[in-house]
Design a protein around this motif. Structure first.
Motif, mmCIF file in Angstrom:
data_model
loop_
_atom_site.group_PDB
_atom_site.id
_atom_site.type_symbol
_atom_site.label_atom_id
_atom_site.label_comp_id
_atom_site.label_asym_id
_atom_site.label_seq_id
_atom_site.Cartn_x
_atom_site.Cartn_y
_atom_site.Cartn_z
ATOM 1 N N GLU A 157 4.467 -8.555 5.723
ATOM 2 C CA GLU A 157 5.760 -8.879 5.109
ATOM 3 C C GLU A 157 5.941 -8.247 3.729
ATOM 4 O OE1 GLU A 157 3.541 -10.986 6.444
ATOM 5 O OE2 GLU A 157 3.446 -12.891 5.313
ATOM 6 N N ASP A 158 4.919 -7.597 3.202
ATOM 7 C CA ASP A 158 5.060 -6.850 1.962
ATOM 8 C C ASP A 158 5.642 -5.461 2.206
ATOM 9 O OD1 ASP A 158 1.928 -8.234 0.898
ATOM 10 O OD2 ASP A 158 3.933 -8.847 0.244
ATOM 11 N N THR A 159 5.796 -5.094 3.464
ATOM 12 C CA THR A 159 6.361 -3.786 3.801
ATOM 13 C C THR A 159 7.780 -3.669 3.264
ATOM 14 O OG1 THR A 159 5.003 -3.548 5.788
ATOM 15 C CG2 THR A 159 7.066 -2.288 5.698
ATOM 16 N N ALA A 160 8.030 -2.621 2.473
ATOM 17 C CA ALA A 160 9.335 -2.434 1.839
ATOM 18 C C ALA A 160 9.293 -1.132 1.040
ATOM 19 C CB ALA A 160 9.664 -3.591 0.906
ATOM 20 N N VAL A 161 10.458 -0.747 0.551
ATOM 21 C CA VAL A 161 10.524 0.293 -0.477
ATOM 22 C C VAL A 161 10.438 -0.413 -1.821
ATOM 23 C CG1 VAL A 161 11.879 2.127 -1.509
ATOM 24 C CG2 VAL A 161 11.897 1.819 0.974
ATOM 25 N N TYR A 162 9.517 0.046 -2.639
ATOM 26 C CA TYR A 162 9.286 -0.571 -3.949
ATOM 27 C C TYR A 162 9.916 0.301 -5.031
ATOM 28 C CZ TYR A 162 6.152 -4.056 -2.031
ATOM 29 O OH TYR A 162 5.643 -5.128 -1.336
ATOM 30 N N TYR A 163 10.683 -0.356 -5.908
ATOM 31 C CA TYR A 163 11.375 0.324 -6.984
ATOM 32 C C TYR A 163 10.887 -0.191 -8.328
ATOM 33 C CZ TYR A 163 14.781 1.524 -3.345
ATOM 34 O OH TYR A 163 15.388 1.992 -2.213
ATOM 35 N N CYS A 164 10.690 0.724 -9.262
ATOM 36 C CA CYS A 164 10.440 0.296 -10.632
ATOM 37 C C CYS A 164 11.732 0.463 -11.423
ATOM 38 C CB CYS A 164 9.309 1.083 -11.278
ATOM 39 S SG CYS A 164 9.605 2.848 -11.444
ATOM 40 N N ALA A 165 11.833 -0.307 -12.488
ATOM 41 C CA ALA A 165 13.051 -0.286 -13.283
ATOM 42 C C ALA A 165 12.748 -0.609 -14.732
ATOM 43 C CB ALA A 165 14.052 -1.292 -12.713
ATOM 44 N N THR A 178 9.285 3.950 -3.681
ATOM 45 C CA THR A 178 8.132 4.437 -2.920
ATOM 46 C C THR A 178 7.879 3.479 -1.764
ATOM 47 O OG1 THR A 178 5.813 5.168 -3.084
ATOM 48 C CG2 THR A 178 6.455 3.271 -4.437
ATOM 49 N N GLN A 179 7.644 4.026 -0.587
ATOM 50 C CA GLN A 179 7.505 3.210 0.617
ATOM 51 C C GLN A 179 6.100 2.626 0.715
ATOM 52 O OE1 GLN A 179 9.817 2.526 3.281
ATOM 53 N NE2 GLN A 179 8.201 1.087 3.874
ATOM 54 N N VAL A 180 6.031 1.340 0.958
ATOM 55 C CA VAL A 180 4.774 0.654 1.248
ATOM 56 C C VAL A 180 4.883 0.064 2.643
ATOM 57 C CG1 VAL A 180 3.298 -1.293 0.649
ATOM 58 C CG2 VAL A 180 4.267 0.134 -1.157
ATOM 59 N N THR A 181 3.934 0.411 3.498
ATOM 60 C CA THR A 181 3.914 -0.099 4.861
ATOM 61 C C THR A 181 2.566 -0.755 5.119
ATOM 62 O OG1 THR A 181 5.393 1.661 5.601
ATOM 63 C CG2 THR A 181 4.184 0.451 7.293
ATOM 64 N N VAL A 182 2.600 -2.019 5.513
ATOM 65 C CA VAL A 182 1.381 -2.768 5.789
ATOM 66 C C VAL A 182 1.336 -3.077 7.277
ATOM 67 C CG1 VAL A 182 -0.007 -4.778 5.194
ATOM 68 C CG2 VAL A 182 1.540 -3.781 3.488
ATOM 69 N N LEU A 240 0.568 3.817 3.681
ATOM 70 C CA LEU A 240 0.270 2.938 4.817
ATOM 71 C C LEU A 240 -1.102 2.306 4.608
ATOM 72 C CD1 LEU A 240 0.837 1.885 7.700
ATOM 73 C CD2 LEU A 240 -0.217 4.013 8.549
ATOM 74 N N VAL A 241 -1.167 0.992 4.751
ATOM 75 C CA VAL A 241 -2.419 0.273 4.564
ATOM 76 C C VAL A 241 -2.493 -0.871 5.561
ATOM 77 C CG1 VAL A 241 -1.431 -1.261 2.809
ATOM 78 C CG2 VAL A 241 -3.902 -0.811 2.808
ATOM 79 N N GLN A 242 -3.691 -1.239 5.925
ATOM 80 C CA GLN A 242 -3.862 -2.369 6.842
ATOM 81 C C GLN A 242 -3.733 -3.694 6.095
ATOM 82 O OE1 GLN A 242 -7.630 -1.734 8.848
ATOM 83 N NE2 GLN A 242 -6.572 -0.809 10.593
ATOM 84 N N ALA A 243 -3.363 -4.701 6.813
ATOM 85 C CA ALA A 243 -3.275 -6.032 6.218
ATOM 86 C C ALA A 243 -4.607 -6.410 5.579
ATOM 87 C CB ALA A 243 -2.894 -7.056 7.282
ATOM 88 N N GLY A 244 -4.522 -6.990 4.406
ATOM 89 C CA GLY A 244 -5.715 -7.335 3.647
ATOM 90 C C GLY A 244 -6.150 -6.267 2.669
ATOM 91 N N GLY A 245 -5.556 -5.099 2.790
ATOM 92 C CA GLY A 245 -5.909 -3.987 1.920
ATOM 93 C C GLY A 245 -5.192 -4.032 0.588
ATOM 94 N N SER A 246 -5.391 -2.970 -0.196
ATOM 95 C CA SER A 246 -4.836 -2.887 -1.541
ATOM 96 C C SER A 246 -4.164 -1.534 -1.768
ATOM 97 C CB SER A 246 -5.934 -3.073 -2.589
ATOM 98 O OG SER A 246 -6.541 -4.337 -2.486
#
Length: 123
Positions: free
Chosen positions: A88-96, A117-121, A10-16
């Motif tokens: 809007e970058d919030t999603a589950v991120y998959y590598c392949a 891996t879940q990313v929540t902004v 979980l990260v705030q908007a503008g974060g990394s």
């Protein structure tokens, strides 16, 4: 190939955030690698891809200029550095890992997928 994605949170908007994708069987060093993301109810979206020599890198239009893909072949790990994150970058991120050495934007070109891996902004 056995891929393990990590680094979400979980990260705030503008974060990394920096995502990592490690191949525990150390057999993907000659494969193109990619990151995709998915939101419930939507199709999987291409984020970034890198060729096995890192000489070609592609990015989705929505992340271009904010995200950077890289790889450390000695560690069999691919990274996704995500800056200036937006809600809007919030999603589950998959590598392949791709079927071949080149980078690709198409999910159909990837044979092996990590667990996500879940990313929540937050706004």
């Amino acid at each position: 190939v056995q891929l393990q994605a990590s680094g979400g949170g979980l990260v705030q908007a503008g974060g990394s955030l920096r995502l990592s994708c490690a191949d525990s069987r150390r057999t993907s060093s000659n494969n193109g690698m990619g990151w995709f993301r998915q939101v419930p109810g939507k199709e999987r979206e291409f984020v970034a891809a890198i060729s096995w020599r890192s000489d070609n890198r592609y990015y989705g239009d929505s992340v271009k200029g904010r995200f950077t893909i890289s790889r450390d072949s000695a560690k069999n790990t691919v990274y996704l550095q995500m800056n200036s994150l937006k809600p809007e970058d919030t999603a589950v991120y998959y590598c392949a890992a791709a079927l071949w050495a080149s980078a690709s934007r198409s999910p159909g070109d990837y044979r092996y997928w990590g667990q996500g891996t879940q990313v929540t902004v937050s706004s």
